[in-house]
Design an enzyme around this catalytic site. Structure first.
Site, PDB file in Angstrom:
ATOM      1  N   GLN A  91     -10.441  -3.488  -2.608  1.00 14.15           N
ATOM      2  CA  GLN A  91     -11.702  -2.853  -2.195  1.00 14.15           C
ATOM      3  C   GLN A  91     -12.814  -3.231  -3.177  1.00 14.15           C
ATOM      4  OE1 GLN A  91     -12.311  -0.581   0.547  1.00 14.15           O
ATOM      5  NE2 GLN A  91     -14.402  -1.046  -0.061  1.00 14.15           N
ATOM      6  N   ARG A  98       0.870  -1.185   0.000  1.00 13.03           N
ATOM      7  CA  ARG A  98       0.000   0.000   0.000  1.00 13.03           C
ATOM      8  C   ARG A  98       0.897   1.222   0.000  1.00 13.03           C
ATOM      9  NH1 ARG A  98      -5.035   2.047   3.648  1.00 13.03           N
ATOM     10  NH2 ARG A  98      -6.029   0.584   2.235  1.00 13.03           N
ATOM     11  N   ARG A 117     -14.104  -7.056   3.065  1.00 10.51           N
ATOM     12  CA  ARG A 117     -12.692  -6.857   2.707  1.00 10.51           C
ATOM     13  C   ARG A 117     -11.890  -8.105   3.067  1.00 10.51           C
ATOM     14  NH1 ARG A 117     -10.348  -2.167   2.348  1.00 10.51           N
ATOM     15  NH2 ARG A 117      -8.942  -3.420   1.088  1.00 10.51           N
ATOM     16  N   CYS A 145     -16.107   3.079   1.058  1.00  7.25           N
ATOM     17  CA  CYS A 145     -14.965   2.194   1.336  1.00  7.25           C
ATOM     18  C   CYS A 145     -14.500   2.337   2.779  1.00  7.25           C
ATOM     19  CB  CYS A 145     -13.830   2.491   0.364  1.00  7.25           C
ATOM     20  SG  CYS A 145     -13.356   4.217   0.309  1.00  7.25           S
ATOM     21  N   HIS A 196      -7.519   0.770  -6.185  1.00 10.58           N
ATOM     22  CA  HIS A 196      -7.738   0.067  -4.915  1.00 10.58           C
ATOM     23  C   HIS A 196      -8.483  -1.246  -5.232  1.00 10.58           C
ATOM     24  CE1 HIS A 196      -7.953  -0.606  -0.784  1.00 10.58           C
ATOM     25  NE2 HIS A 196      -8.811   0.303  -0.383  1.00 10.58           N
ATOM     26  N   ASP A 243     -16.607   8.554  -1.101  1.00 14.00           N
ATOM     27  CA  ASP A 243     -15.290   8.344  -0.487  1.00 14.00           C
ATOM     28  C   ASP A 243     -14.871   9.695   0.098  1.00 14.00           C
ATOM     29  OD1 ASP A 243     -12.718   7.423   0.146  1.00 14.00           O
ATOM     30  OD2 ASP A 243     -11.982   7.445  -1.922  1.00 14.00           O
TER      31      ASP A 243
HETATM   32  N1  NVA Z   1      -9.431   7.648  -1.493  1.00  9.40           N
HETATM   33  C1  NVA Z   1      -9.103   7.142  -0.184  1.00  9.40           C
HETATM   34  C2  NVA Z   1      -9.448   5.710  -0.055  1.00  9.40           C
HETATM   35  C3  NVA Z   1      -9.251   5.140   1.321  1.00  9.40           C
HETATM   36  C4  NVA Z   1      -9.599   3.696   1.418  1.00  9.40           C
HETATM   37  C5  NVA Z   1      -7.640   7.375   0.104  1.00  9.40           C
HETATM   38  O1  NVA Z   1      -6.819   7.112  -0.788  1.00  9.40           O
HETATM   39  O2  NVA Z   1      -7.309   7.841   1.199  1.00  9.40           O
HETATM   40  N1   CP Z   2     -11.120   0.954   2.798  1.00 13.65           N
HETATM   41  C1   CP Z   2      -9.839   0.844   3.205  1.00 13.65           C
HETATM   42  O1   CP Z   2      -8.919   0.561   2.430  1.00 13.65           O
HETATM   43  O2   CP Z   2      -9.651   1.057   4.533  1.00 13.65           O
HETATM   44  P1   CP Z   2      -8.249   1.196   5.285  1.00 13.65           P
HETATM   45  O3   CP Z   2      -7.609   2.464   4.786  1.00 13.65           O
HETATM   46  O4   CP Z   2      -8.598   1.250   6.738  1.00 13.65           O
HETATM   47  O5   CP Z   2      -7.398   0.003   4.941  1.00 13.65           O
END
Ligand code: NVA
Ligand code: CP
Length: 337
Positions: A139, A109, A318, A273, A136, A232
């Site tokens: 997700q 990540r 998830r 998400c 993602h 989101d």
């Molecule tokens: N768009 C958000 C998704 C989090 C799961 C981010 O990248 O922070």
């Molecule tokens: N939706 C998601 O990816 O959550 P986290 O950032 O908590 O992993």
């Protein structure tokens, strides 16, 4: 019974998978979810080890990988944003070769999609994308499973996304919908629309699957008749705090609130998400309230807490779907569903 062979494959973005492969992972996740609920052991990957690289923070994705690994009989090693040499003292290519020598798979990540792609290029074990700025994909599998649980089908479902349509979640939803024959509407300010090249690619895929991609700046048009309203955060991980001021101005009309839900289909659900800013229960939420006077951001608390909201079912999924990815790519046998 059907089976798809994903052994040894990376999971970097849904564009790399066929419709059949994506739906196989959803079916496998449903099977593994059933096994978990029935307390049937499913230690398909006994004795394996996986590495979890997180250059951004996480609750769901990290926990999902760790619990899934444990349920499959594996150990997981977590490398947090500060505790590894990656990108600072050691290149991605070197990190990939070091970790591939010790682990059976690597989750990443972080920031640019090119990083996870490079990691995969140099790793001889599967690499899984746990979120980049662009995509993602894990997700999306959870979202597909949730949609199927709610509606009994995926094809033909109308999903409308509201907010920042040029980032990981929205862009992944567009790919997901194109691959699986859904009707995806991305609704947001004109300056937050996805890359036209990606839209074109998705439209070409959707033409084969019976799906469609619509872009609109009108929230009422976006919500009309939708089966799923999805949003989101307005400022994503890695973006500066200063972005909030401009984002609030640009995004406030795209907040998912009761009036939008009322325009949707009668059985419509709300998805997110997560994490979500729907009240002042977070540090950033309180800071935003003190600065801008807004107590709810991308979704109102009323919608978030309503019976139409399936966000916690989605969050649980998830784990089941990430487990499917791990099992499908690491198991020595192809698992039938
Ligand atoms: N768009 C958000 C998704 C989090 C799961 C981010 O990248 O922070
Ligand atoms: N939706 C998601 O990816 O959550 P986290 O950032 O908590 O992993």
């Amino acid at each position: 019974m059907s089976s798809v062979d994903l052994r040894g494959r990376d999971f970097l973005k849904l564009l790399d998978l066929s419709t059949e492969e994506i739906l196989y992972l959803v079916d496998l996740a449903a099977k593994l979810k059933g096994a978990k609920k029935d307390h049937v052991p499913h230690r398909y990957c006994e004795g394996r080890n996986i590495a979890l690289i997180f250059e951004k923070t996480s609750t769901r994705t990290r926990c999902a990988f760790e619990v899934a690994a444990h349920d499959l009989g594996m150990d997981a090693t977590y490398l947090d944003p500060a505790a590894s040499q990656i990108g600072k003292k050691e290149s991605i290519a070197d990190t990939a070769r070091v970790l591939a020598g010790m682990f059976d798979g690597i989750e990443y990540r972080g920031y640019g999609q090119e990083i996870v792609e490079e990691l995969a290029e140099y790793s001889r074990v599967p690499v899984w994308n746990g979120l980049t700025n662009e995509f993602h994909p894990t997700q999306m599998l959870a979202d597909l499973l949730t949609i199927r649980e709610c509606f009994g089908r995926i094809e033909g479902i109308r999903l409308s996304y509201f907010g920042d349509a040029r980032y990981n979640t929205a862009d992944s939803l567009m790919v997901m919908g194109a691959k699986t024959g859904m009707h995806i509407t991305l609704c947001g300010p004109a300056s937050y629309m996805p890359d036209p090249a990606l839209v074109q690619t998705c439209r070409q895929i959707a033409a084969q699957t019976g799906g469609s991609i619509t872009l609109t700046t009108d929230p009422r048009e976006g919500a009309a008749g939708a089966d799923v309203l999805y949003t989101d955060v307005w400022v994503s991980m890695g973006e500066p705090m200063q972005a909030w001021e401009e984002r609030i101005g640009e995004m406030k009309d795209y907040q998912v609130r009761r009036e939008l839900m009322e325009l949707a289909a009668p059985e419509a659900v709300f998805m997110h998400c997560l994490p979500a800013f729907h009240d002042q229960g977070t540090g950033i939420g309180r800071e935003i309230f003190e600065k801008f006077g807004l107590s709810e951001l991308e979704v109102t608390d009323e919608v978030f807490e309503s019976p139409q909201s399936v966000v916690f079912q989605e969050a649980e999924n998830r784990m089941h779907t990430i487990k499917a990815v791990l099992a499908a790519t690491l198991c020595t046998e192809v698992i039938e569903v």
